[in-house]
Design a protein around this motif. Structure first.
Motif, PDB file in Angstrom:
ATOM      1  N   VAL A 346       4.880  -9.355  -9.345  1.00  0.00           N
ATOM      2  CA  VAL A 346       3.802  -9.410  -9.033  1.00  0.00           C
ATOM      3  C   VAL A 346       2.637  -9.548 -10.200  1.00  0.00           C
ATOM      4  CG1 VAL A 346       3.313  -6.927  -9.204  1.00  0.00           C
ATOM      5  CG2 VAL A 346       1.790  -8.121  -7.780  1.00  0.00           C
ATOM      6  N   ASP A 347       3.169  -9.355 -11.500  1.00  0.00           N
ATOM      7  CA  ASP A 347       2.339  -9.534 -12.753  1.00  0.00           C
ATOM      8  C   ASP A 347       2.673 -11.002 -12.902  1.00  0.00           C
ATOM      9  OD1 ASP A 347       1.010  -7.237 -13.652  1.00  0.00           O
ATOM     10  OD2 ASP A 347       2.991  -6.320 -13.848  1.00  0.00           O
ATOM     11  N   ALA A 350       0.180 -12.927 -10.809  1.00  0.00           N
ATOM     12  CA  ALA A 350      -1.204 -12.537 -10.843  1.00  0.00           C
ATOM     13  C   ALA A 350      -1.642 -13.034 -12.244  1.00  0.00           C
ATOM     14  CB  ALA A 350      -1.493 -11.233 -10.934  1.00  0.00           C
ATOM     15  N   GLU A 366      -4.318  -8.173  -5.600  1.00  0.00           N
ATOM     16  CA  GLU A 366      -3.490  -9.181  -6.023  1.00  0.00           C
ATOM     17  C   GLU A 366      -1.897  -8.919  -5.279  1.00  0.00           C
ATOM     18  OE1 GLU A 366      -3.382  -7.741 -10.290  1.00  0.00           O
ATOM     19  OE2 GLU A 366      -4.894  -9.153 -10.802  1.00  0.00           O
ATOM     20  N   VAL A 367      -1.640  -7.886  -4.862  1.00  0.00           N
ATOM     21  CA  VAL A 367      -0.477  -7.804  -4.200  1.00  0.00           C
ATOM     22  C   VAL A 367      -0.589  -8.426  -2.809  1.00  0.00           C
ATOM     23  CG1 VAL A 367       0.872  -5.888  -3.009  1.00  0.00           C
ATOM     24  CG2 VAL A 367      -0.067  -5.489  -5.207  1.00  0.00           C
ATOM     25  N   ALA A 370      -0.180 -11.831  -3.712  1.00  0.00           N
ATOM     26  CA  ALA A 370       1.138 -12.387  -4.063  1.00  0.00           C
ATOM     27  C   ALA A 370       2.078 -12.541  -2.871  1.00  0.00           C
ATOM     28  CB  ALA A 370       1.687 -11.066  -5.084  1.00  0.00           C
ATOM     29  N   LEU A 384       8.371  -6.971  -4.791  1.00  0.00           N
ATOM     30  CA  LEU A 384       7.252  -7.786  -5.659  1.00  0.00           C
ATOM     31  C   LEU A 384       7.727  -6.888  -6.981  1.00  0.00           C
ATOM     32  CD1 LEU A 384       3.684  -7.832  -3.747  1.00  0.00           C
ATOM     33  CD2 LEU A 384       5.216  -9.605  -4.692  1.00  0.00           C
ATOM     34  N   TYR A 385       8.218  -5.752  -7.023  1.00  0.00           N
ATOM     35  CA  TYR A 385       8.268  -5.060  -8.255  1.00  0.00           C
ATOM     36  C   TYR A 385       9.480  -5.251  -9.060  1.00  0.00           C
ATOM     37  CZ  TYR A 385       4.335  -3.135  -6.377  1.00  0.00           C
ATOM     38  OH  TYR A 385       3.001  -3.110  -5.737  1.00  0.00           O
TER      39      TYR A 385
ATOM     40  N   SER D  21       3.912  -4.067   1.441  1.00  0.00           N
ATOM     41  CA  SER D  21       3.713  -5.095   2.152  1.00  0.00           C
ATOM     42  C   SER D  21       4.656  -5.063   3.490  1.00  0.00           C
ATOM     43  CB  SER D  21       3.976  -6.311   1.334  1.00  0.00           C
ATOM     44  OG  SER D  21       5.138  -6.785   1.283  1.00  0.00           O
TER      45      SER D  21
END
Ligand code: ATP
Ligand code: ATP
Ligand code: MG
Ligand code: MG
Lengths: 491, 342, 304, 342
Positions: A346-347, A350, A366-367, A370, A384-385, D21
């Motif tokens: 995710v970073d 972004a 942002e999430v 993403a 995402l992490y 999500s």
């Protein structure tokens, strides 16, 4: 070629299983390579090609399955030469050492400089004699293109009977690829077997004899001669039925650009003005395009190119200046110039938006952004992490492109953006470029794949082998043949 | 950042120094050596400059006696720095050398005071160094722990044991022939401590440049993952450099013991930071992959020369740290300049 | 009544890396055993914060009395304030409390300034005997009060005696190794000095080593303070000419006795400056000197 | 090696923590927090385990008085470690914090003894911290010198100046209200030193996770070149972390001063290595790109708890280093196990 007895297989991997955490990356994958053949290993991004290669070469443990090399299941992994997708150079050692040292196993042996140089020079000459000038440089000083060539030279000079090449041509110019293929053919005549991963359909057809296709870790096509299989079949096997060939450029995907810009580029006698919505291609060896790109992204302190934006002279003082002025940048050199390896996906996604939009806070939006970006590029990620290193090479490349999707840059600078990206995704990227341009942005694109330039560009600046401008092609003049001629890359 | 951390240029790691190839214009081997050792030469010049400045106040700085004195007191640091250098090139760090110095000294001292002949006592001391190095190496490679943490642990344990084994008492060494290790002349005309420093520096420098193993040390520090993929015995190299660092720290202690004839539990306390500083001043990067033995030795000598200089000038000890710091800054800037020029 | 309760004394030393403080602690330990007290020992690692924490830990563990070698005099007011609240007696060793403080049982110290003066006088005398008036000094780090006092005393004596203190070098790590390097530099910069004042054992040991190497034994006089097996031997061998004994162990012994007295309601002595007598090669074997030496370091440290 | 050096898992750098999500299986935010802070939780468990073991000998370890004492003596280290952490995340190192602690303490002490009110004196002390940090930042970014060398220089100069400004004398601080900085209660019921530690840790942790600038700190340490190309103000971030590290070291000193009411030139000498160790134990890698404020704070607490434990048990001080080392080893192994399990 030899499709007779199974005993002639140099490599026979059967029922290979591999899971990373919860994901089944390889499921009963099968790969058989015969003696003296060039075998194409195909599959979409994340299909498991690199994982299979790492398992065969002994750098990764399999969960299950059997591997035999020349009929031996107890083989010495060192006897297989590999070019890994994410390259394995030793940056502080010289090019000559990078080529010769890995073959040495005698810890107390002497490093004979003359012998090593000669050996390295011979290895490089097979690929590109011009590289011999680099012998004494530390590998950290090479660009991606040169690094790739050095890796290939190392593998080809290893004397191994089996050579595994994971996307060796992804960073190569047409001419370099041609020389590589010539060398490969010569090796096969000596009975050496080559396993080649590539997303470039045309070169697969040119060079490979047989193919195996992976999809989601399964061997959906097992050893079919390329002569017997059509492009369409290959694509279908790779992508599966479920996935459309090209996502339609949905209206929703069109970035909302506030009008376009005109971009002027000038160097020496060339002066070019691009109207909003133009797609400019850069063709040729890396030195030439690198100058334009450095000027546009603000990475050069004294750019050789002068730039005008909307008619006003403009100099980008730093990458930050360029980004805030609406310049986006994607490089194929992901490890060095793109991926933030210790930061989660995710970073990584972004990162550009935070600079461009002058954000102070990490927003929860942002999430969502993403997730949207991952979806549009069909990026498969567990979380995402997770870290980028849990993604396949091509998927990491998609991340770098996805960074810019929502930002509607006025000028989008692409440096081999499709490096390692599969055929399906490439089409999506072409679409994205089309959409971005349609919204009034200007795309400046360097690619070593002339076919992609021909497909998308309305202007192309060609550079010769020394980096000098050798031609300006417009509209209908933009053909692969014309670019090959202008860049002097007719090998 | 990598660049910023590398005080010296990358050309240092070129293996070949004698050979040229047809494709590359031949330059004289003298000018080649000059280019390869530009950074070391800058350092040597800086050392001479420092001595030159000191000579305004204290002309004795260039006297034979003083130079011998500086060499004598630099010797243990030079030897220790050589070992630390190897670890640093692999991108590791060894905080334990200071307490290895102390502990091995105490063990050798204890052995001597228990009546062992000094060569035997020294062997015991060296064994301690090897043992500490082996523990470091094993914890770093097999358990995959961070070198900083591992060597911080062995540093603490070693320092503690140095007190424990003699209950904190220092030991005066009375063997009248023990001085020979340091002050004798195995090679006639060259006192041993000079010989050990020269030999050690040359051996490590040549080993690093001319042996396959030496190049592997750079390879491991340069890119660990790639080295593994290329089949370089990464764990062996990593473990090996810690063992050598431990051994050299212990040897450095024996040399110092032989000179001082007094074994103390805190004798090595300040040396760890100095040894690391010597390597970094000499051009090694803490991120690994660069550094030379000649540089580390010169770094150690520079640290000693500065200390000698402030003492000779008679700078108030409270100011010594400031002066030392600023002199190192100037030296590093000279090196930087030498690099920019080239 | 005293026999009913077993008291615990906590000995808090600024740094047990240093043999001087080890010996103070040893003295306290033997005395505590003799008095039937429990004993605990804590190291402040030269940090006033750790010192405060050690005091509290000691109280937590049930200490009834504190014997402290403080990190510095200035660090003592909060310690005294806290212990007053806790009604725990405290005795100082080596370094006394901040002037103006009164809430302590006893302060067992050497009079550093007077000792410095006596030492300076003897150094100057040695220098003169050797035909010069220039002297050098290897000092304890001058951020220590005792070092500052020794220096002040010595400077006064040099002025009085007409000696010229040409250089002061401080050893930071308190090791012989360092002292050797500094003594070498001292003699290189000032070859004309005729006496060296080594403020503590390691400094003098280093100086002695250098004189031996340079064949200057006897030609340059060396004086030191405190006393260790090594310096006693150097004294006997004539490498060092004078040793001012500081009763490290004795300070621990007396301080422990004082807090015990406070606990058991016996009279205490607030200020107890112990003398630092000079011993020379001639009289080191005398019964007085030997008795004194036994109050400096324990038998396990080496010979007397 | 990179892997080997990272004592903690990579997930630490997650930016958002609340969001999930559709594409990614929704997990409760509690379980997310658990996953994110697995390493910190392992560390906290290890700390409790240590205290549990100590309680066999000394049940008072869990007493209110002892816990307050541990918190009190951990506070300065926690604050200092937070600053050092930022530098380490950018792949730098700050050796100067220990002497900044000493120097700023001496300056504030001098100001107070010259009659300044304590808040003013503290401002002077903090200014010293900022100045040292700024010098570090400038030398690292503008001159591109190695952080190790730069901060070694400022360490030496700072330590020296701490002696120079009072000629080595320590200063007793007599202002009867100065204790309030540390011992007062700005928030009723919470003593200031606890409040500052909590606030500092939370602020840095949130800053690192929720501020774009915080993410940049990781980015710079992760990939300097890519960060530049992404328009991240790499030099600004680098310089900034040194300034914050200097400021926090100075603040840590003020807090300690307020508690001890005594200022000494060597007060911070041991703290630099401890602060770096706290960060590394707390999961930061010296190669940059990883680390968390909570981890660094727990690392600092662990170091203090071990010290407290060996004292409570009454382990002979000579043995303390050994015990401390081995306990850290066990703690690091617990962390390692927690990682392998997950
Ligand atoms: N270390 C890892 N942890 C978790 N998942 C991983 C890891 N390495 C690879 N994967 C996953 O394994 C799958 C296969 O990856 P692999 O790199 O083999 O793909 P590939 O076929 O080479 O793709 P590309 O064409 O993009 O290079 C991907 O889904 C990837 O996310
Ligand atoms: N630091 C450097 N910066 C720029 N170019 C360099 C550098 N070092 C080497 N080169 C280039 O690499 C090539 C080799 O130069 P170098 O001086 O290393 O000779 P060499 O390879 O050692 O020669 P020989 O064959 O005699 O060993 C030259 O073209 C030189 O320009
Ligand atoms: Mg791949
Ligand atoms: Mg060369």
């Amino acid at each position: 070629m030899s499709r007779s007895a199974s005993t002639t297989f140099v490599l026979e991997a059967t029922d290979i299983e591999k899971t990373f955490g919860a994901t089944n990356v390889l499921q009963k994958a099968r790969l058989r390579v015969a003696r003296g053949e060039i075998h194409a290993l195909l599959g979409g991004n994340g299909a498991g090609k690199s994982t299979l290669i790492r398992i065969v070469s002994g750098s990764l443990h399999r969960d299950a399955g059997a591997i035999q090399v020349s009929g031996q299941s107890n083989y010495d992994a060192g006897a297989i030469a590999v070019v890994f997708q994410e390259l394995a150079l030793l940056p502080d050692l010289t090019v000559a050492e990078n080529i010769c040292l890995p073959h040495r196993r005698d810890a107390f042996g002497r490093v004979d400089a003359r012998h090593m140089r000669a050996q390295a020079a011979r290895a490089l000459a097979v690929i590109d004699p011009a590289l011999i000038a680099l012998l004494a440089l530390p590998a950290s000083r090479l660009d991606l293109h040169q690094r790739q060539l050095v890796e290939i030279a190392r593998a080809l000079s290893s004397g191994a009977q089996l050579i595994l090449l994971d996307e060796p041509t992804a960073n190569l110019t047409f001419a370099d690829s041609e020389r590589l293929f010539t060398a490969l053919r010569r090796l096969t005549q000596q009975g050496i077997s080559i396993l080649l991963v590539s997303h470039r359909m045309s070169e697969i057809r040119t060079v490979a004899d047989v193919c195996t296709i992976l999809r989601d870790g399964k061997s959906v096509v097992d050893r079919r001669p390329l002569a017997e299989i059509s492009d369409e079949e290959i694509v279908r096997a790779m992508m599966g039925e479920g996935r459309e060939k090209a996502t339609a450029p949905a209206g929703a995907a069109a970035p909302a650009t506030s009008g376009g810009v005109t971009l002027g580029l000038a160097k020496d006698r060339l002066a070019l003005t691009l109207a909003p919505g133009s797609v400019l291609g850069l063709a040729g060896a890396p030195e030439g395009p690198a100058g334009v790109i450095a000027a546009l992204i603000g990475s050069a302190s004294h750019p050789a190119w002068s730039i005008t934006v909307n008619g006003e002279p403009r100099r980008f003082r730093s990458p930050a200046d360029a980004i805030r002025s609406g310049v986006g940048y994607v490089s194929g050199d992901r490890a060095e110039k793109g991926v933030l390896a210790t930061l989660p996906i995710v970073d990584n996604l972004a990162a550009a938006g935070r600079v461009a939009r002058k954000r102070w806070l990490v927003s929860s939006g942002e999430v969502q952004d993403a997730l949207g970006a991952l979806k549009r590029l069909a990026i498969k990620a567990n979380s995402l992490y997770a870290l980028p290193q849990t993604l396949s090479g091509g998927t990491q490349q998609k991340l770098l492109i996805a960074r810019w999707l929502d930002l509607a840059p006025k000028i989008l600078v692409l440096e081999e953006p499709t490096r390692g990206v599969d055929i399906g995704t490439k089409r999506e990227i072409y679409n994205i470029i089309g959409v971005v341009a349609a919204a009034g942005s200007i795309v400046v694109w360097w690619s070593t794949e002339f076919s992609e330039l021909a497909q998308t560009c309305d202007h192309v600046i060609a550079f010769d082998l020394h980096g000098a401008i050798s031609g300006l092609l417009k509209q209908d003049e933009i053909t692969e043949v014309a670019m090959t001629r202008a860049t002097g890359m007719a090998a | 950042m990598m660049e910023a951390l590398t005080v010296r240029g990358p050309e240092k790691n070129m293996a070949a120094s004698e050979e040229t190839s047809a494709a590359i214009p031949r330059s004289g081997s003298a000018s080649r050596l000059l280019a390869t050792y530009r950074s070391e030469i800058a350092l040597a010049v800086a050392i001479l400059l420092i001595m030159g400045v000191v000579s305004f106040w204290s002309p004795q700085v260039f006297s034979y006696g003083n130079i011998a004195n500086v060499a004598q007191s630099a010797a243990p640091l030079v030897i220790m720095a050589l070992g630390v250098l190897l670890v640093i090139i692999t991108s590791g760090i060894d905080l334990s050398v200071g307490s290895t110095f102390s502990l091995s000294g105490m063990v050798a001292g204890l052995a001597m005071s228990a009546g062992a002949a000094w060569p035997l006592a020294c062997v015991a001391g060296l064994a301690v160094g090897i043992a500490v190095g082996a523990i470091n190496g094993l914890l770093v490679t097999l358990l995959g722990l961070a070198p900083f943490v591992v060597t911080l642990i062995t540093y603490a344990v070693g320092a503690s044991l140095a007190f424990v084994i003699t209950d904190g008492h220092s030991i005066a060494l009375l063997d009248p022939t023990f001085y020979l290790l340091n002050g004798g002349q195995l090679i006639p005309g060259v006192t041993n401590y000079v010989m050990f420093c020269l030999l050690g520096t040359i051996a490590i420098e040549l080993g690093l440049r001319k042996l396959v193993m030496g190049r592997w040390v750079y390879a491991v520090g340069s890119n660990d993952k790639a080295s593994r993929l290329l089949g370089i015995p990464v764990n062996g190299i990593r473990a090996g450099v810690y063992v050598i660092a431990g051994l050299l720290a212990a040897f450095s202690s024996m040399l110092s013991l032989s000179y001082i004839s007094n074994s103390e539990a805190t004798s090595g306390a300040n040396m760890m930071l100095q040894a690391i500083a010597a390597c970094v001043i000499g051009g090694a990067s803490l991120f690994g992959g660069t550094g030379s033995a000649v540089g580390a030795a010169l770094g150690a000598i520079m640290i000693t020369v500065i200390q000698n200089g402030v003492n000779l000038i008679g700078i108030n000890s409270f100011w010594q740290g400031s002066v030392t710091g600023l002199v190192i800054l100037v030296a590093v800037l000279i090196d930087r300049l030498a690099k920019v020029r080239a | 009544k005293a026999g009913d309760k077993k008291y615990t004394v906590a000995v808090i030393m600024p740094s047990l890396d240093i043999s001087y403080w080890q010996w103070v602690a040893y003295g306290a330990k033997t005395k505590a055993a003799a008095l039937g007290m429990n004993y605990m020992e804590l190291d402040s690692h030269n940090s006033p914060t750790e010192q405060m924490s050690n005091i509290k830990t000691a109280i937590t563990k049930g200490a009834n009395a504190i014997v402290i070698g403080p990190v510095s005099s200035t660090s003592t007011p909060p310690v005294l304030r806290f212990l007053k609240e806790q009604k725990v007696p405290i005795a100082f060793t080596g370094i006394g409390p901040q002037p103006g403080q009164t809430d302590y049982t006893s302060s067992v110290t050497a009079n550093n300034e007077e000792s410095g003066k006596a030492e300076g006088k003897f150094v100057c005398q040695l220098a003169k005997e050797r035909g010069g008036a220039k002297v050098g000094m290897l000092s304890l780090p001058q951020d220590r009060e005792n070092a500052q006092k020794y220096l002040r005393g010595a400077q006064a004596a040099f002025k009085e005696g007409g000696c010229d203190l040409v250089q002061i070098l401080q050893t930071k790590g308190l090791t012989v190794r360092e002292a050797v390097d500094e003594a070498n530099d001292l003699l290189t910069a000032h070859p004309d000095i005729t006496a060296i004042y080594g403020m503590y054992d390691e400094a003098a040991t280093g100086a002695a080593k250098v004189l031996q190497t340079r064949n200057l034994v006897g030609k340059i006089g060396v004086v030191t303070a405190d006393g260790s097996p090594t310096t006693v031997k150097l004294l006997r061998d004539g490498v060092i000419q004078g040793l001012f004994l500081q009763e490290a162990g004795g300070q621990g012994i007396e301080a422990t006795q004082q807090v015990y007295n406070a606990l058991t309601g016996k009279p205490t002595v607030k200020e107890m400056p112990l003398t630092e007598p000079l011993v020379t090669a001639k009289d080191v074997g005398s019964p007085e000197a030997q008795a004194k030496l036994k109050r400096v370091y324990p038998p396990s440290a080496g010979q007397y």
